[in-house]
Design a protein around this motif. Structure first.
Motif, PDB file in Angstrom:
ATOM      1  N   GLY A 248       3.960   7.433   1.451  1.00 55.38           N
ATOM      2  CA  GLY A 248       4.113   6.026   1.115  1.00 55.38           C
ATOM      3  C   GLY A 248       5.441   5.457   1.575  1.00 55.38           C
ATOM      4  N   LEU A 249       6.488   6.281   1.574  1.00 53.03           N
ATOM      5  CA  LEU A 249       7.797   5.803   2.033  1.00 53.03           C
ATOM      6  C   LEU A 249       7.778   5.466   3.521  1.00 53.03           C
ATOM      7  CD1 LEU A 249      10.188   8.181   0.086  1.00 53.03           C
ATOM      8  CD2 LEU A 249       9.634   5.805  -0.421  1.00 53.03           C
ATOM      9  N   ILE A 250       7.027   6.249   4.283  1.00 53.00           N
ATOM     10  CA  ILE A 250       6.896   5.952   5.713  1.00 53.00           C
ATOM     11  C   ILE A 250       6.141   4.642   5.904  1.00 53.00           C
ATOM     12  CG2 ILE A 250       5.883   6.762   7.872  1.00 53.00           C
ATOM     13  CD1 ILE A 250       6.534   9.604   6.953  1.00 53.00           C
ATOM     14  N   ALA A 251       5.104   4.411   5.098  1.00 51.29           N
ATOM     15  CA  ALA A 251       4.364   3.153   5.191  1.00 51.29           C
ATOM     16  C   ALA A 251       5.234   1.966   4.789  1.00 51.29           C
ATOM     17  CB  ALA A 251       3.114   3.213   4.311  1.00 51.29           C
ATOM     18  N   ILE A 252       6.089   2.153   3.804  1.00 51.39           N
ATOM     19  CA  ILE A 252       7.003   1.079   3.401  1.00 51.39           C
ATOM     20  C   ILE A 252       7.945   0.729   4.548  1.00 51.39           C
ATOM     21  CG2 ILE A 252       8.953   0.523   1.885  1.00 51.39           C
ATOM     22  CD1 ILE A 252       7.501   2.089  -0.318  1.00 51.39           C
ATOM     23  N   CYS A 253       8.484   1.748   5.207  1.00 52.33           N
ATOM     24  CA  CYS A 253       9.386   1.511   6.344  1.00 52.33           C
ATOM     25  C   CYS A 253       8.659   0.820   7.494  1.00 52.33           C
ATOM     26  CB  CYS A 253      10.003   2.819   6.809  1.00 52.33           C
ATOM     27  SG  CYS A 253      11.146   3.526   5.626  1.00 52.33           S
ATOM     28  N   LEU A 254       7.430   1.254   7.785  1.00 56.95           N
ATOM     29  CA  LEU A 254       6.668   0.615   8.858  1.00 56.95           C
ATOM     30  C   LEU A 254       6.323  -0.832   8.516  1.00 56.95           C
ATOM     31  CD1 LEU A 254       4.240   3.467   9.961  1.00 56.95           C
ATOM     32  CD2 LEU A 254       6.211   2.571  11.188  1.00 56.95           C
TER      33      LEU A 254
ATOM     34  N   ILE B  70       0.842  -1.201   0.000  1.00 56.81           N
ATOM     35  CA  ILE B  70       0.000   0.000   0.000  1.00 56.81           C
ATOM     36  C   ILE B  70       0.874   1.248   0.000  1.00 56.81           C
ATOM     37  CG2 ILE B  70      -1.603   1.348   1.420  1.00 56.81           C
ATOM     38  CD1 ILE B  70      -2.891  -1.348   2.214  1.00 56.81           C
ATOM     39  N   GLY B  71       1.925   1.234   0.809  1.00 58.86           N
ATOM     40  CA  GLY B  71       2.858   2.361   0.819  1.00 58.86           C
ATOM     41  C   GLY B  71       3.547   2.552  -0.514  1.00 58.86           C
ATOM     42  N   LEU B  72       3.855   1.440  -1.187  1.00 58.22           N
ATOM     43  CA  LEU B  72       4.470   1.532  -2.505  1.00 58.22           C
ATOM     44  C   LEU B  72       3.509   2.172  -3.507  1.00 58.22           C
ATOM     45  CD1 LEU B  72       6.992   0.777  -4.157  1.00 58.22           C
ATOM     46  CD2 LEU B  72       5.873  -1.400  -4.655  1.00 58.22           C
ATOM     47  N   GLY B  73       2.248   1.777  -3.444  1.00 53.62           N
ATOM     48  CA  GLY B  73       1.250   2.379  -4.327  1.00 53.62           C
ATOM     49  C   GLY B  73       1.044   3.850  -4.055  1.00 53.62           C
ATOM     50  N   VAL B  74       1.027   4.221  -2.791  1.00 54.24           N
ATOM     51  CA  VAL B  74       0.836   5.632  -2.419  1.00 54.24           C
ATOM     52  C   VAL B  74       2.047   6.454  -2.823  1.00 54.24           C
ATOM     53  CG1 VAL B  74       0.624   7.186  -0.436  1.00 54.24           C
ATOM     54  CG2 VAL B  74      -0.795   5.157  -0.569  1.00 54.24           C
ATOM     55  N   SER B  75       3.232   5.876  -2.711  1.00 50.66           N
ATOM     56  CA  SER B  75       4.439   6.661  -3.016  1.00 50.66           C
ATOM     57  C   SER B  75       4.533   7.032  -4.492  1.00 50.66           C
ATOM     58  CB  SER B  75       5.692   5.887  -2.591  1.00 50.66           C
ATOM     59  OG  SER B  75       5.860   4.744  -3.398  1.00 50.66           O
ATOM     60  N   PHE B  76       3.908   6.278  -5.377  1.00 52.76           N
ATOM     61  CA  PHE B  76       3.933   6.626  -6.791  1.00 52.76           C
ATOM     62  C   PHE B  76       2.958   7.745  -7.142  1.00 52.76           C
ATOM     63  CE2 PHE B  76       5.666   2.237  -7.530  1.00 52.76           C
ATOM     64  CZ  PHE B  76       6.898   2.676  -7.966  1.00 52.76           C
TER      65      PHE B  76
END
Length: 94
Positions: free
Chosen positions: A62-68, A33-39
């Motif tokens: 999205g990058l913060i979600a990827i890290c989490l 989901i974070g990857l999708g948001v980051s784009f």
């Protein structure tokens, strides 16, 4: 195989497996989901801070979600269950 303690041991082992599996699946879903948001989302700066340990600032949430998500996957893999099977204690009361 009708020993009650064996069933408790089996259920506890199974629930530990389910706990780790759900943690990994949740981490993977948060990461994607974070990857999708980051784009697609660029906004003002988002900050995530753990007092005295780390600080993360990003323009894309999205990058913060990827890290989490990655952190959740790591902690789910790292967690261990200590399950000990002990035979029943028999006391003589005469």
């Amino acid at each position: 195989m009708e020993d009650g303690q064996y069933r408790v041991f089996f259920y506890t082992t199974y629930l530990g497996f389910i706990k780790r599996s759900l943690g990994i699946i949740t981490g993977i879903s948060i990461t994607f989901i974070g990857l999708g948001v980051s784009f697609f989302a660029m906004s003002k700066e988002s900050k995530l801070e753990v007092k005295g340990v780390a600080q993360l600032a990003s323009v894309s949430p999205g990058l913060i979600a990827i890290c989490l998500g990655c952190y959740l996957i790591i902690k789910s893999i790292e967690s261990k269950d200590n399950i000990k099977f002990a035979p029943p204690v028999v006391t003589n009361t005469k």
